[in-house]
Structures are given as C-alpha cells and as structure tokens.
Design an enzyme around this catalytic site. Structure first.
Site, PDB file in Angstrom:
ATOM      1  N   ARG A 180      37.955  33.805  59.580  1.00 59.51           N
ATOM      2  CA  ARG A 180      38.278  34.406  58.690  1.00 59.51           C
ATOM      3  C   ARG A 180      38.515  36.001  58.621  1.00 59.51           C
ATOM      4  NH1 ARG A 180      35.090  35.567  52.701  1.00 59.51           N
ATOM      5  NH2 ARG A 180      37.088  36.194  51.536  1.00 59.51           N
ATOM      6  N   ILE A 185      32.455  27.895  40.104  1.00 64.48           N
ATOM      7  CA  ILE A 185      32.944  27.804  38.745  1.00 64.48           C
ATOM      8  C   ILE A 185      33.773  26.953  38.204  1.00 64.48           C
ATOM      9  CG2 ILE A 185      33.205  29.235  36.368  1.00 64.48           C
ATOM     10  CD1 ILE A 185      31.765  31.741  37.900  1.00 64.48           C
ATOM     11  N   GLY A 202      34.708  31.824  41.462  1.00 64.99           N
ATOM     12  CA  GLY A 202      33.234  32.038  41.868  1.00 64.99           C
ATOM     13  C   GLY A 202      32.514  33.336  41.517  1.00 64.99           C
ATOM     14  N   ASN A 203      31.587  33.913  42.541  1.00 61.82           N
ATOM     15  CA  ASN A 203      31.012  35.112  42.223  1.00 61.82           C
ATOM     16  C   ASN A 203      32.300  36.099  42.362  1.00 61.82           C
ATOM     17  OD1 ASN A 203      28.735  36.728  41.878  1.00 61.82           O
ATOM     18  ND2 ASN A 203      29.096  37.506  43.798  1.00 61.82           N
ATOM     19  N   GLY A 204      33.349  35.810  43.289  1.00 60.62           N
ATOM     20  CA  GLY A 204      34.624  36.599  43.267  1.00 60.62           C
ATOM     21  C   GLY A 204      35.508  35.564  42.657  1.00 60.62           C
ATOM     22  N   ASN A 263      32.894  23.229  38.837  1.00 65.64           N
ATOM     23  CA  ASN A 263      31.935  22.823  37.928  1.00 65.64           C
ATOM     24  C   ASN A 263      31.576  23.113  36.578  1.00 65.64           C
ATOM     25  OD1 ASN A 263      30.806  21.670  40.630  1.00 65.64           O
ATOM     26  ND2 ASN A 263      30.249  23.680  41.287  1.00 65.64           N
ATOM     27  N   ASN A 319      33.173  32.745  59.498  1.00 65.83           N
ATOM     28  CA  ASN A 319      33.364  33.610  58.405  1.00 65.83           C
ATOM     29  C   ASN A 319      32.131  34.677  58.539  1.00 65.83           C
ATOM     30  OD1 ASN A 319      33.586  35.072  56.096  1.00 65.83           O
ATOM     31  ND2 ASN A 319      33.581  33.423  54.587  1.00 65.83           N
ATOM     32  N   ARG A 343      31.504  42.150  39.693  1.00 68.04           N
ATOM     33  CA  ARG A 343      32.589  43.018  39.524  1.00 68.04           C
ATOM     34  C   ARG A 343      32.941  42.992  38.153  1.00 68.04           C
ATOM     35  NH1 ARG A 343      35.422  40.751  44.867  1.00 68.04           N
ATOM     36  NH2 ARG A 343      33.563  39.233  44.931  1.00 68.04           N
ATOM     37  N   HIS A 352      40.814  30.643  40.950  1.00 69.59           N
ATOM     38  CA  HIS A 352      39.661  30.517  41.889  1.00 69.59           C
ATOM     39  C   HIS A 352      38.470  31.233  41.341  1.00 69.59           C
ATOM     40  CE1 HIS A 352      37.691  30.396  46.115  1.00 69.59           C
ATOM     41  NE2 HIS A 352      37.157  31.494  45.526  1.00 69.59           N
ATOM     42  N   GLU A 402      38.368  26.076  52.446  1.00 69.22           N
ATOM     43  CA  GLU A 402      38.991  27.180  53.048  1.00 69.22           C
ATOM     44  C   GLU A 402      38.730  26.917  54.580  1.00 69.22           C
ATOM     45  OE1 GLU A 402      38.821  31.243  50.552  1.00 69.22           O
ATOM     46  OE2 GLU A 402      36.885  29.897  49.936  1.00 69.22           O
ATOM     47  N   HIS A 419      41.751  35.727  48.398  1.00 66.89           N
ATOM     48  CA  HIS A 419      41.557  34.370  48.204  1.00 66.89           C
ATOM     49  C   HIS A 419      42.810  33.511  48.840  1.00 66.89           C
ATOM     50  CE1 HIS A 419      38.402  35.505  45.037  1.00 66.89           C
ATOM     51  NE2 HIS A 419      37.682  35.125  46.298  1.00 66.89           N
ATOM     52  N   ASP A 434      24.967  34.256  37.507  1.00 66.01           N
ATOM     53  CA  ASP A 434      25.342  32.916  37.803  1.00 66.01           C
ATOM     54  C   ASP A 434      25.462  32.352  36.900  1.00 66.01           C
ATOM     55  OD1 ASP A 434      24.577  30.161  38.154  1.00 66.01           O
ATOM     56  OD2 ASP A 434      23.273  30.894  39.714  1.00 66.01           O
ATOM     57  N   MET A 435      26.858  31.595  36.669  1.00 69.99           N
ATOM     58  CA  MET A 435      27.421  30.849  35.409  1.00 69.99           C
ATOM     59  C   MET A 435      26.389  29.907  35.145  1.00 69.99           C
ATOM     60  SD  MET A 435      29.665  30.822  32.945  1.00 69.99           S
ATOM     61  CE  MET A 435      30.988  31.877  33.667  1.00 69.99           C
TER      62      MET A 435
END
Length: 400
Positions: free
Chosen positions: A87, A328, A206-208, A331, A10, A237, A204, A381, A176, A279-280
């Site tokens: 990827r 996210i 995460g940060n994205g 967790n 990746n 974003r 999905h 992935e 994704h 960051d969550m």
C-alpha cells in the site's frame, strides 16, 4: 492447482501491518502487526486462524522486523509467495493503477513524498526492506490516490493560479481509493448488477474519513484533496475549515505553521469537538450519559457527512445507493441513522429496524422499500491490494 499467495504490506513510520492472502478467498491465512519499531518496546503480533501470538522484537527496525516475518510466513504456508503488494498512500499524478515496482516507480513515490510526508517515506521503507529480503518475488505498488485519477479536471482543480498545479502539483488527489473501489464493486454484486457497475455514494468512516462518488467503477469526485486533511470531520482531523484560519491563528494567537498543523491534524475532529475522545464507541456511550461535547461531536460529524454526500451526488447521473464502510460506518447504527436524517432530499430512507438489527461488522441492506439502496459493506483493502497485484502480474505475463 493451489491458489497463489500474496503478502500484503501496509508500512507506517514505526509499524508494519501485514497479511498473507490466498487468491479468491475472503479471509487471510495469516495476519498481524509489527509495531513500535526502533524502540525497546517493539513487538510482533500475529493471528493464525483463531489463535493469537505475540513476541518481542527488541529494537528491531523495519528490515529486521521483515526478516522475522518472512520465516513466520514460510512456517505456515505450503507454497512460495506469488507477489508482495504494498500500500502506497500518495502516487501524485504518476499512477492510475497498480505498478510493478522498479527504480522509476521508487523515484516517483519519493518525488510525491512532500504531498504525504508522514506516509510515503514509511511506505518506501517497507518496499526497500521487502525487495532486499525477497529479491526474487515480484513487488507491486497499489496507490490510494490511483483510483481517483479518473476525476475530471473540474472536480480535482483548485481555483488557484495555474502554475501551482502545472509546476507544483497542487490539486485534489483523494485517498482511501482501495476501500471505495472494493465496496462499490461489492455493492454491484449485492444488488444484482454487473461487477463494478452502478452509481454509488461511498462513505469510508474510521479515524480517517472520506466520501466518494463512483460511477461504473470510476471515481468522479471525493472529499479528500491535496492531503488527507480536507473534507469530512475525522477522529482527530478537522476536515474542511476556512482557508484563512491559518492566518487568523497566526495573527491573533501568534501560532506558527507547525503548531497550526498539529491543531488541525492531531487535536481537532471528534476529539476537539467533544473534549473527550476520538473513539466513536466511547462518544456514543458518553452521549447516552448526557455528555454535551459527545452529543455535539456526533451531530457535527453526521451533518458534515450528509452535506458532503449530498454535494457529491451532483457528480452522478442517478443514484443507485449509498454505502457505509470503515470501522464507524460498519458498526455504528447511530451514525447511519443520524446521517440519513439529513438526506431525505436524495430520496434515501433508512429502515430503523433493519439498521438497528444488523450485526456489527456484517454486510447488509438497511433501506426502506422505494429508497435507493443503503448498504453496509465491511471493507477489505488487503483483499483489493492482493487482487490488483495478481491481476497486474497476469496482465504483464500475457503481454510478454
């Protein structure tokens, strides 16, 4: 007979994330990250079993970093690679599945670069480096967008003049794809269905972030669009905003297009709402401490996610369950609970005890009796990329 090995790559603009996956195994033999490439701070970190290693790379570029990676892989594996799986973020409408990389595929990835200017050129850098250093190993491209090519036209078309689609490819593509495909396949197995079957909503996170409606292994709709900016609130974003926001900011603040793009991609989302972090984990702690911005950011994140999932449900003939994945989704019990608070209309009801007790990062069911399944499934992935690469090689061998 030993299982085949696949090197999964990746490649980012200044990094290479990699893993060596063995066929039909759940954990990588070797994994790591080469980052800050092209700078004096370039480093290579890798994990072998429970042991972590790190070494400087000087000012290595992608090809030089790959040249260091390959001997490292050879030192710790007893057989040659069967394939390299890459990827690739954007395949446009060119690809509906994995493809063996040749000049035609490289040209198509390059042609899609305007749709993913931060991703596709970097992906091509990794492909070219791997092909130069491993000329005798089959190289396979796995596209984030390919899984969503099963969407019907009424889901992927924008209400814009036809020439923008027909000539310029302006449509919804989705991303994704490898993650949504992997977790919905796993959900079918966890619920006793035939592999790949079921009617699922997948989140999905995460940060994205993106959501997806999947029926029997096919994407019917998803939240991301022409680019990865459309859809859900993400780390930095914005997700969906009024399309006329660009013109409003230009008129009232005098901002140019690069400044607006910077705002929407780098300064918005959880970071912009909270004024604190993307960051969550940090936001959840701040929320407990009474931070208003953190509280607002989490509430907006979960409400917008629920609204997206409820909207995507119209693509499905029924609802067998909802899947949470990504850093996210896997967790954060809080995010799952707050999101489900808005989804009772779909008959989805979370079990608070099961949700709070589920160990971080582990798969499990968190729904109450009588509810469609609510599953937490760690995404993989890299395994999906490895499996698709080997499947394509086997398919091509059987055809020859």
């Amino acid at each position: 007979m030993s299982s085949r090995l696949v090197l999964v790559i990746n490649c980012g603009s200044s990094s290479i994330k990699f893993a060596v996956r063995e066929e039909d195994t759940s954990q990588p033999l070797l994994s790591g990250l080469a980052e800050r490439l092209g700078t004096p701070q370039a480093t290579l970190e890798w994990r072998l079993g429970d042991h972590k290693h790190e070494e400087p790379l000087g000012e290595a570029d992608h090809t030089q970093a790959m040249a260091r990676l390959l001997p490292l892989i050879g030192e710790h594996t007893s057989q040659p690679l069967a394939a390299v799986g890459h990827r690739v973020v954007h395949g446009g409408e060119h690809f509906t599945g994995a493809r063996l990389i040749d000049d035609e595929v490289i040209a198509a990835i390059d042609a899609s670069a305007p749709l993913a200017p931060l991703h596709n050129p970097a992906n091509l850098t990794g492909i070219r480096a791997a092909m130069e250093l491993l000329p005798d190993v089959q190289q396979v491209a796995i596209f984030d967008t390919a899984f969503h090519q099963s969407m019907p036209a009424h889901a992927y078309r924008y209400a814009l003049p036809d020439d923008l689609y027909a000539v310029h490819g302006v449509r919804r593509y989705g991303f994704h794809g490898t993650s949504h495909q992997y977790v919905t396949n796993q959900a079918s197995l966890l619920t006793g269905r035939q592999f790949g079957h079921g009617a699922w909503l997948s989140a999905h996170l995460g940060n994205g972030c993106s959501s997806c409606a999947v029926l029997d292994g096919k994407s019917l709709d998803t939240s991301m669009g022409l680019t990865p900016l459309e859809g859900l609130v993400m780390g930095t974003r914005s997700g969906d905003v009024d399309p006329n926001l660009h013109a409003h900011l230009a008129r009232t603040l005098g901002w140019d297009l690069p400044r607006i793009e910077q705002l929407l991609n780098r300064e918005s989302g959880l970071l912009g709402l909270s004024g604190l972090s993307n960051d969550m984990r940090q936001l959840e702690q701040a929320r407990e401490d009474g931070h208003h911005g953190a509280h607002l950011a989490i509430e907006v994140f979960c409400y917008r996610l629920a609204r997206s999932l409820a909207g995507l449900a119209v693509a499905l003939p029924r609802l067998d369950g909802l899947i949470f994945t990504g850093g996210i989704g896997e967790n954060s019990a809080l995010v799952r609970a707050l999101t489900l608070r808005h989804l009772a209309i779909l008959g989805l009801h979370i079990d608070p005890d099961a949700n709070s007790r589920l160990p971080r990062g582990q798969a499990g069911a968190v729904h109450r009796s009588g509810s469609p399944a609510i599953l937490v499934i760690p995404t993989d992935e890299e395994r999906q990329i490895a499996d698709e690469s080997l499947s394509l090689i086997d398919q091509l061998r059987n055809q020859s």
